[in-house]
Design a protein around this motif. Sequence first.
Motif, short mmCIF file in Angstrom:
data_model
loop_
_atom_site.label_atom_id
_atom_site.label_comp_id
_atom_site.label_asym_id
_atom_site.label_seq_id
_atom_site.Cartn_x
_atom_site.Cartn_y
_atom_site.Cartn_z
N UNK A 170 16.50 5.87 -1.91
CA UNK A 170 16.81 5.90 -0.47
C UNK A 170 15.57 5.56 0.35
N UNK A 171 14.42 6.12 -0.07
CA UNK A 171 13.16 5.80 0.62
C UNK A 171 12.82 4.32 0.45
N UNK A 172 13.01 3.81 -0.75
CA UNK A 172 12.68 2.41 -1.01
C UNK A 172 13.56 1.47 -0.18
N UNK A 173 14.83 1.81 -0.03
CA UNK A 173 15.71 0.95 0.79
C UNK A 173 15.25 0.93 2.24
N UNK A 174 14.81 2.07 2.74
CA UNK A 174 14.29 2.10 4.11
C UNK A 174 12.94 1.37 4.20
N UNK A 175 12.14 1.47 3.14
CA UNK A 175 10.81 0.86 3.18
C UNK A 175 10.87 -0.66 3.15
N UNK A 218 8.58 2.03 -11.02
CA UNK A 218 7.63 2.10 -9.90
C UNK A 218 6.55 3.14 -10.14
N UNK A 219 6.92 4.25 -10.82
CA UNK A 219 5.97 5.34 -11.00
C UNK A 219 5.00 5.10 -12.16
N UNK A 220 5.33 4.19 -13.04
CA UNK A 220 4.45 3.97 -14.21
C UNK A 220 3.74 2.63 -14.18
N UNK A 221 4.39 1.60 -13.69
CA UNK A 221 3.80 0.25 -13.80
C UNK A 221 3.48 -0.38 -12.44
N UNK A 222 4.36 -0.21 -11.48
CA UNK A 222 4.22 -0.98 -10.25
C UNK A 222 3.13 -0.45 -9.33
N UNK A 223 3.03 0.89 -9.22
CA UNK A 223 2.10 1.38 -8.20
C UNK A 223 0.63 1.01 -8.46
N UNK A 224 0.13 1.01 -9.74
CA UNK A 224 -1.26 0.55 -9.90
C UNK A 224 -1.41 -0.93 -9.53
N UNK A 225 -0.41 -1.74 -9.87
CA UNK A 225 -0.49 -3.16 -9.53
C UNK A 225 -0.48 -3.38 -8.03
N UNK A 226 0.30 -2.58 -7.32
CA UNK A 226 0.37 -2.72 -5.87
C UNK A 226 -0.97 -2.37 -5.22
N UNK A 227 -1.56 -1.26 -5.64
CA UNK A 227 -2.86 -0.88 -5.08
C UNK A 227 -3.94 -1.90 -5.45
N UNK A 228 -3.86 -2.42 -6.67
CA UNK A 228 -4.84 -3.43 -7.10
C UNK A 228 -4.68 -4.70 -6.27
N UNK A 229 -3.44 -5.11 -5.99
CA UNK A 229 -3.21 -6.33 -5.19
C UNK A 229 -3.74 -6.17 -3.78
N UNK A 230 -3.47 -5.02 -3.16
CA UNK A 230 -3.94 -4.79 -1.79
C UNK A 230 -5.47 -4.73 -1.76
N UNK A 231 -6.04 -4.00 -2.74
CA UNK A 231 -7.49 -3.88 -2.76
C UNK A 231 -8.17 -5.22 -2.96
N UNK A 232 -7.64 -6.03 -3.86
CA UNK A 232 -8.25 -7.34 -4.12
C UNK A 232 -8.09 -8.27 -2.93
N UNK A 240 0.82 -1.21 0.00
CA UNK A 240 0.00 0.00 0.00
C UNK A 240 0.86 1.26 0.00
N UNK A 241 1.88 1.28 0.85
CA UNK A 241 2.78 2.44 0.87
C UNK A 241 3.53 2.57 -0.45
N UNK A 242 3.87 1.42 -1.05
CA UNK A 242 4.53 1.46 -2.35
C UNK A 242 3.63 2.07 -3.42
N UNK A 243 2.33 1.73 -3.36
CA UNK A 243 1.39 2.31 -4.32
C UNK A 243 1.26 3.82 -4.15
#
Length: 427
Positions: free
Chosen positions: A70-75, A121-135, A25-28
Amino acid sequence: MPLSLPVPGRYLRTARPWRAAAYLLSGGIIGALAFAVLTLLAVSGAVLAVVLVGLPLLAALALAGVPFAAVERRRLRLWDPGSAPLPDPHRDPDRTGLAAWARTRFREQATWRELGYAVLAATLLWPLELLAVGTALLLPADLLATPVLLALDGEQANPLKIHGITGYPEALLCAAVGLLLLPLFLYALGVAAAARAALARLMLGPGPADLAVKVTELTSSRARLAAAFDAERRRIERDLHDGAQQRLVALSMALGLARLDAPPGSPLAAQLAAAHAEAGLALTSLRELVHGIHPQVLSDRGLPDAVADIADRSPIPVDTDFDLPGRLPEPAESAGYFFVSEALANAAKHSGAGRITVTGRHDGTRLTVEVADDGRGGADAGRGSGLTGLADRVSVVDGRLTLTSPPGGPTLLRVEIPCVPKAPKIR
């Protein structure tokens, strides 16, 4: 980068499903923000580039992956808090200032990998991440809530917005299906989070080229540090030799002259004699200290003469045999000298030897020095003796120390130091 999938049974009994949901979710959310920022920088930079104002924006776009990574490494700690932190692949700039920092970053492969990761992450991954969490969360929750929704409405419930439920048997069946789907979807969510984390580690961790640069930097830094320590030792030796030692010599001479003027057998003569003796002992101790820091003979005449000097002061008879092509680099000579010095000191304390042989050779690429004694043997570098410190000291110049010391002897200490002889000076 291997994909570490969660173990189904244990996974559902821990907080990891919820960590997976929070990670995705945070990734999305961050990916959506990154999409907005990258789009703004790209559009404004391209439009304003014609008047040169947009060039800094395009440069900022190229470097946008650095803070994002840097944010992603911490996340990553959100998904797997027990794992080791992902190392930062960037190296420190050679100079201070923003320009030096940017110049260093533009030259690194890691910067461009991070930009590619940010774009992905900004074009492909974030919609998939939100879709996975929502589903994974909303679909089972909707089915589980069917009896409650039917009770609240009184006539009909529409789970998944596609089917009208009017009876409680059907509503309970929907809830049962939701209860069965929930663990399956949560596990799928964990698999998605593991895959997402593996992708981040693959693209944001140090690559082979980054590690090679790091190793080169560490090697250079260690060489500079060793050279600085060696220079500091020589400075201390020079200060003691030219300052404190000369004053002690003058004091000893003054006391000796004063003894000549004192009445023989008087209390003053006795006190001057005692003071003269103490000054002599202090001078001897200072000379030994100077030799232990960095002997002048090593700087002036090289390793063979310096070894011969300490051999003359050894309580055990020492034979020396050096065959070197000329002067060697100072770090190699210094390491070789202190190796022999420490080896002779250890032999005098522990070996019970009657004779010691020191040999030195150079094969064109490395200096080899051996110290052999006919003592009782049984030396063990693993028992915390001076051999451990000696090995550490030799390793500073990429040297290698080997020890052969069976019980009953003899003992052979051998050190190999890579170096090439200095070119002879042209007069």
